[in-house]
Design an enzyme around this catalytic site. Structure first.
Site, PDB file in Angstrom:
ATOM      1  N   ARG A  38       0.707  -1.123   0.094  1.00  0.00           N
ATOM      2  CA  ARG A  38       0.114   0.078  -0.155  1.00  0.00           C
ATOM      3  C   ARG A  38       0.850   1.167  -0.059  1.00  0.00           C
ATOM      4  NH1 ARG A  38      -5.522  -0.946   1.181  1.00  0.00           N
ATOM      5  NH2 ARG A  38      -5.893  -3.091   2.075  1.00  0.00           N
ATOM      6  N   HIS A  80      -8.090  -9.981   0.849  1.00  0.00           N
ATOM      7  CA  HIS A  80      -8.031 -10.844  -0.093  1.00  0.00           C
ATOM      8  C   HIS A  80      -9.076 -10.818  -1.327  1.00  0.00           C
ATOM      9  CE1 HIS A  80      -6.221 -14.033   3.069  1.00  0.00           C
ATOM     10  NE2 HIS A  80      -5.489 -12.920   2.892  1.00  0.00           N
ATOM     11  N   LYS A  98      -4.863 -17.975   3.277  1.00  0.00           N
ATOM     12  CA  LYS A  98      -6.053 -18.544   3.935  1.00  0.00           C
ATOM     13  C   LYS A  98      -6.176 -17.702   5.117  1.00  0.00           C
ATOM     14  CE  LYS A  98      -2.720 -20.801   5.768  1.00  0.00           C
ATOM     15  NZ  LYS A  98      -1.407 -19.933   5.799  1.00  0.00           N
ATOM     16  N   ARG A 168      -7.242  -9.372  16.553  1.00  0.00           N
ATOM     17  CA  ARG A 168      -8.299  -8.989  17.523  1.00  0.00           C
ATOM     18  C   ARG A 168      -9.087  -7.956  17.047  1.00  0.00           C
ATOM     19  NH1 ARG A 168      -7.457  -8.596  23.990  1.00  0.00           N
ATOM     20  NH2 ARG A 168      -9.409  -7.448  23.489  1.00  0.00           N
ATOM     21  N   ASP A 179      -7.987 -17.287  11.381  1.00  0.00           N
ATOM     22  CA  ASP A 179      -6.531 -17.542  11.155  1.00  0.00           C
ATOM     23  C   ASP A 179      -6.046 -18.893  11.750  1.00  0.00           C
ATOM     24  OD1 ASP A 179      -3.377 -16.300  12.355  1.00  0.00           O
ATOM     25  OD2 ASP A 179      -4.816 -14.652  10.988  1.00  0.00           O
TER      26      ASP A 179
END
Length: 334
Positions: A38, A80, A98, A168, A179
């Site tokens: 980014r 994603h 994933k 969190r 996760d």
């Protein structure tokens, strides 16, 4: 595409991106040609660290690089869909971390995009590419333990994780389930397919993400899976599969194993190993992606898109039971 060297682009610059890039650099048939982030500063720092020729301060620039054959998407779950979708639309093959996406709806959109643009897409479920896990799937399919009746698997980290930590952060798709829980769920579904029933309970954080989650999956065959994940408890991180004719047991770190033991009544325990013992290696999934690209395959038989979609539906069902929602989403309710 060069048949001897596959050219990779890395999208994101965090810990898993670093680990995967380090593995790629050990492989003679892989070349990391670009990194995108980014910000230009983050991309440049990553490029300098790994000796990558080009760095970009945007995902779009990376996706547009004509020298990139495949992009490894390694950002947070919440990114994603956008990142992988951008790369697929730009004509790139994609390996996406994933959990595949935040929810099954986003996953279906990615699969549709890959098919629309006739591009390779795979979830980075490296566990499925591990040679020991592949051997497990083979012997279970061949009936070594009879009909599977129970699967037990857990993955928990002790933490503690501060409220501002990504695990969190509700806006990033935080919580134990996406996760860590994705591994036990994927392990069970590798052997049994998508469950017919899903039950779950969880401890939620003040931010609204799951800290500790238990899952009971059921199949019409009579099989069950008892699974758990946590970011408040250092669990054993083991797995066991029991059938009508025996059982298989994994030691700590079941999702990147170097061995498992087969137990059958009246016989000595049998140990199975495979590969070179490098259990931490991410190169197995990198090698599978490159094999698929060279063969012209649009998805991997080891990590099929239908399987990734099925896992996302199960994760959606678990979140529906425990009451976890991410900002602005609608989730699938089986």
């Amino acid at each position: 595409m060069d048949k001897t060297r596959v050219r990779w682009g890395v999208l994101a610059t965090g810990g898993i991106a670093s680990s995967f890039t380090a593995e790629l650099l050990k492989m003679d048939d892989a070349e990391v040609v670009a990194v995108g982030s980014r910000t230009e500063a983050s991309a440049q720092a990553f490029a300098d660290r790994f000796g990558i020729a080009r760095s970009y301060g945007s995902w779009a620039e990376l996706a547009a690089d004509p020298d990139v054959d495949v992009v490894y998407v390694a950002g947070p779950h919440s990114a994603h869909r956008a990142a992988a979708g951008l790369c697929l639309a730009a004509g790139k093959a994609v390996l996406c971390e994933k959990a595949f996406t935040l929810n099954s709806g986003e996953a279906e959109e990615l699969v549709a995009l890959a098919r629309q643009h006739d591009r390779f897409l795979m979830e980075a479920m490296w566990m499925y590419c591990n040679p020991v896990i592949r051997r497990l799937a083979e012997i279970v399919k061949d009936g070594a333990i009879g009909e599977v009746r129970t699967v037990h698997a857990d993955f928990g980290l002790g933490g503690p994780f501060a409220a501002e930590h990504r695990l969190r952060d509700r806006g990033l798709g935080g919580g134990a389930l996406l996760d860590l829980g994705v591994y036990p769920v994927s392990f069970a579904q590798l052997l049994l397919g998508e469950p017919d029933r899903v039950q779950a309970d969880a401890l939620l954080s003040p931010e609204g993400v799951d800290l500790n989650t238990g899952m009971l999956l059921g199949w019409d065959s009579g099989a069950t899976a008892l699974l758990s994940c946590s970011i408040t408890a250092d669990t054993p991180i083991t797995a066991a599969v029991t059938g009508t004719g025996g059982r298989v047991e994994f030691e700590r770190g079941f999702f990147y194993p170097e061995r498992f033991v087969l137990h059958r009544e009246g016989r000595e325990p049998k140990e199975f190993t495979a590969g070179d013992g490098d259990r931490h290696s991410l190169r197995y999934e990198a090698a599978e992606v490159m094999r698929c690209l060279r063969a012209g395959e649009k998805e991997s038989p080891l990590v099929p898109l239908a399987g990734s979609l099925a896992v996302m539906r199960t994760l959606d069902a678990v979140r529906d039971r425990i009451g976890v929602r991410f900002p602005g989403e609608e989730i699938h309710r089986p």
